[in-house]
Motif scaffolding. Sequence first.
Motif, PDB file in Angstrom:
ATOM      1  N   ASP A 128       0.828  -1.213   0.000  1.00  0.00           N
ATOM      2  CA  ASP A 128       0.000   0.000   0.000  1.00  0.00           C
ATOM      3  C   ASP A 128       0.856   1.254   0.000  1.00  0.00           C
ATOM      4  O   ASP A 128       0.402   2.315  -0.428  1.00  0.00           O
ATOM      5  CB  ASP A 128      -0.904   0.005   1.226  1.00  0.00           C
ATOM      6  N   LEU A 129       2.082   1.150   0.492  1.00  0.00           N
ATOM      7  CA  LEU A 129       2.988   2.294   0.465  1.00  0.00           C
ATOM      8  C   LEU A 129       3.607   2.471  -0.907  1.00  0.00           C
ATOM      9  O   LEU A 129       4.132   3.516  -1.233  1.00  0.00           O
ATOM     10  CB  LEU A 129       4.099   2.109   1.489  1.00  0.00           C
ATOM     11  N   LEU A 130       3.677   1.434  -1.707  1.00  0.00           N
ATOM     12  CA  LEU A 130       4.397   1.420  -2.969  1.00  0.00           C
ATOM     13  C   LEU A 130       3.398   1.229  -4.101  1.00  0.00           C
ATOM     14  O   LEU A 130       3.094   0.103  -4.517  1.00  0.00           O
ATOM     15  CB  LEU A 130       5.431   0.309  -2.970  1.00  0.00           C
TER      16      LEU A 130
ATOM     17  N   LYS B 161       6.672  -2.378   7.731  1.00  0.00           N
ATOM     18  CA  LYS B 161       7.230  -1.238   8.468  1.00  0.00           C
ATOM     19  C   LYS B 161       8.522  -1.638   9.185  1.00  0.00           C
ATOM     20  O   LYS B 161       9.541  -0.952   9.118  1.00  0.00           O
ATOM     21  CB  LYS B 161       6.193  -0.737   9.468  1.00  0.00           C
TER      22      LYS B 161
ATOM     23  N   ARG C  43       3.996   8.304   9.321  1.00  0.00           N
ATOM     24  CA  ARG C  43       3.723   7.781   7.979  1.00  0.00           C
ATOM     25  C   ARG C  43       4.420   8.633   6.914  1.00  0.00           C
ATOM     26  O   ARG C  43       4.935   8.110   5.896  1.00  0.00           O
ATOM     27  CB  ARG C  43       2.201   7.756   7.727  1.00  0.00           C
ATOM     28  N   ALA C  44       4.504   9.959   7.130  1.00  0.00           N
ATOM     29  CA  ALA C  44       5.170  10.841   6.155  1.00  0.00           C
ATOM     30  C   ALA C  44       6.662  10.523   6.066  1.00  0.00           C
ATOM     31  O   ALA C  44       7.234  10.434   4.972  1.00  0.00           O
ATOM     32  CB  ALA C  44       4.955  12.303   6.539  1.00  0.00           C
TER      33      ALA C  44
ATOM     34  N   THR D 281       7.182   7.135   4.384  1.00  0.00           N
ATOM     35  CA  THR D 281       6.993   7.225   2.933  1.00  0.00           C
ATOM     36  C   THR D 281       8.232   7.855   2.277  1.00  0.00           C
ATOM     37  O   THR D 281       8.711   7.390   1.231  1.00  0.00           O
ATOM     38  CB  THR D 281       5.753   8.062   2.600  1.00  0.00           C
ATOM     39  N   TYR D 282       8.773   8.926   2.902  1.00  0.00           N
ATOM     40  CA  TYR D 282       9.954   9.597   2.339  1.00  0.00           C
ATOM     41  C   TYR D 282      11.177   8.677   2.372  1.00  0.00           C
ATOM     42  O   TYR D 282      11.940   8.594   1.412  1.00  0.00           O
ATOM     43  CB  TYR D 282      10.238  10.878   3.125  1.00  0.00           C
TER      44      TYR D 282
ATOM     45  N   SER E  27      11.093   5.478   2.203  1.00  0.00           N
ATOM     46  CA  SER E  27      10.943   4.436   1.180  1.00  0.00           C
ATOM     47  C   SER E  27      11.485   4.899  -0.174  1.00  0.00           C
ATOM     48  O   SER E  27      11.949   4.094  -0.988  1.00  0.00           O
ATOM     49  CB  SER E  27       9.470   4.036   1.050  1.00  0.00           C
ATOM     50  N   CYS E  28      11.435   6.219  -0.418  1.00  0.00           N
ATOM     51  CA  CYS E  28      11.993   6.752  -1.672  1.00  0.00           C
ATOM     52  C   CYS E  28      13.514   6.535  -1.716  1.00  0.00           C
ATOM     53  O   CYS E  28      14.080   6.280  -2.782  1.00  0.00           O
ATOM     54  CB  CYS E  28      11.658   8.240  -1.819  1.00  0.00           C
TER      55      CYS E  28
END
Length: 875
Positions: A21-23, A135, A224-225, A228-229, A231-232
């Motif tokens: 869901d994150l990707l 996570k 979560r922010a 997400t960052y 993960s980049c």
Amino acid sequence: LTSYNGYEQEYMLQEDEWDRDLLLDPAWEKQQRKTFTAWCNSHLRKAGTQIDNIEEDFRNGLKLMLLLEVISGERLPKPDRGKMRFHKIANVNKALEYITSKGVKLVSIGAEGVNMHLTDMLLISSHISSETSAKEGLLLWCQRKTAPYRNVNVQNFHCSWKDGLAFCALIHRHRPDLIDYSKLNKDDPLGNLNLALEIAEKHLDIPKMLDPEDIVNTPKPDERAIMTYVSCFYHAFAGAEQAETAANRICKVLGVNQENEKLMEDYEKLASELLEWICRTTPWLENRTPETTMAAMRKKLEDYRDYRRMHKPPKVQEKCQLEISFNTLQTKLRISNRPAFMPSEGKMVSDITGAWQGLEQAEKGYEEWLLTEIRRLERVEHLAEKFRQKASTHEAWAKGKDELLMLKDYEAASLAEVRALLRKHEAFESDLAAHQDRVEQIAAIAQELNELDYHASAAINERCQRICDQWDQLGTLTQKRREALERTEKLLETIDQLFLEFGKRSAPFNNWMEGAMEDLQDMFIVHSVEEIQNLISAHEQFKATLPEADNERQAILSIYNEVQKIAQSYGISPNLTNIYCTITPAELSAKWDKVKRLVPQRDSALQEELTRQQVNERLRRQFAAQANLIGPWIQTRMEEILHSSADAGGTLEDQMNQLKQYESMIINYKPNIDKMEGDHQLIQESLVFDNKHTNYTMEHIRVGWELLLTTVARTINEIETQILTRDAKGISQQQLNDFRSSFSHFDRKKKGGMETDDFRACLISMGYDLGEAEFARIMSLVDPNGVGLVTFQSFVDFMTRETTETDTAEQVVASFRILAGDKPYILIEELRRELPPEQAEYCISRMPLYPGPDGVPGALDYSAFSSALYGESDL
């Protein structure tokens, strides 16, 4: 799945996955499906199968169960082999139950809907650790990448990232060229965050999803922010890791190839070396040409035994190792799906085997042939060796005999030596006759070897002929030498008489010449003109005796000339030795020539010394003239200064002015001393050590001059000190005059100080009532070093203290008590706070610890210190 540690490390494909869901990037999802398919096939190949489409191939459950068995190493329940739908559903349910039993939570996944959710399920379940959430997987990746960096400790996705160092560490770990981590400051979080976000956007194409101010100013940033960052960053660096994995795989493949090529090269090299050795050794074994000597044949036998014992065994091992290496290489190539190895032409194992068989064929019969040939040569060699031994014995005896017989050593020999040579020659004639039998035996053996057709007969015959020819020549030379010795004996008897007369006359004359040379070269040391004139007179008397000595020399040489005429007429060496003396005519002539050369040299040396003594006499007189003036002048000035210092009349200023005048006079007189030093330097260089014209030496003048300078300086200093003391202590000029008068009176030995008893008498004369304790206290003040002498300055200081008011130890103690806040002790920090640094450290280094019961650690005793300042304690 927790029981297959190591499988995913081979491919590193599921190392850092997390919640899909994150990707949401479709391209990324497609890539992950492809990657997961490759991962599954890497394990399914072990079971002899593979998949092409995840959903289709896993739908019947068979390959799914097989994959789980491979990666877990466990046996799953027996699958249903039927093709009906309910059979497939049953197999999928068995797989799902097994996954659930391992602690993996499955949400909305059923046997009837095996699709991409199954892929997600397997991706999540394939982590190496026991972590089961995406996570936690991402967090684990961050912790591993940032572990080596200082000030970074990633424990979550909120506060662990507030100072920005974790972002910078991730960038530096993968791209150290973009950031210098060592220059970052933990106390500058906003700067660190801005730097990381700007570099990520500019160089890594990661958009700025975060606001640095919000992260810094928020107690707990949005989890979560940040996740997400982060993960980049994973996506940005995942490609590099995959490239590294690919590079490792390539290196592994190349390593296999390189290892195989090395084995091929080793085989080729070993095969070449072994074939070369076989080709070199076989002709040697095939050569059956016999040698002509026993030694050569024995050498062949020894070489063959060395070959069988040392050289061949290692080659047998090399041949075996070559075959083993060839088989091993072929096996490795077959296992790694490489083509079989084909050696170079002629280097196959079969080629080496054929060459080896040829080598062993050549060995057959070689040793037997060698032994037969050795036995054949043994008999012939025995006779040849017998000939050589007898010939060598005779040659050794005869070696140099002809040269000795032809020597004309008697021509340079004395009479006794010639007679000895005659006796020696008679002994040689007896020895020569005794060797006749050996020569005949040598000739007989040579004849027998000729009859036996010995291979070296030519050399034997040649040697035998040389021995016979030499024997004949020795007989002829022996007769000639006897005749020459007898003739020489008669001539030397005549020469012996002449040598005797030469020895009787030459020895006294030689002694006279040696004495004359010794006198002419004798070193003379004189210190006056009279002494050198006496030497010149003695030398003139010697020169008058030279003509008579020359006549004797010529008469002695004529005897030796007669000997030379006889030797020349009859061929006797002129270099005959006179046994009656060791003196030669050449030595007599050389010594006479030296006497004639030394006479004028002696004349010159005596004249030079006369001149030098005349110069030295002038230097003595010149130095004495100065010394006889300067010495009394120094003594007079010294007496004037001492009289001035002893005269207590007048003021101190008047005395100072008078002393300054003396000092100026002395300084102006210095050039006279310098001139005298220059004259003394000339005298020293001329090595003049005495001077009868004066009683003063340069050392006397120097000591007197230095004492004069010291006395005037010391006296001026004493007057200056008295003036300072008078002015500082407020004493009058009259008091100082009284002190000076008393001191001068009791300085009985005029040493510049009063001895102990004189000082006691001085104090009594000034009205002091002294007990032993009080006098001891006063002596410790005026003579602290205990030398037993009280100087004028110490006396004045004591009298000044006695007659003027001074500060006391009690006053100093009271001052320290104020600094200590009325405490009986003082602390180091108080001293450093209240006193300048230099004075504080002085007190600290010398002040003893406070011994009282009311003290604190480190307390210092200022009372004892103050008493010591005034000499009232032993500190």
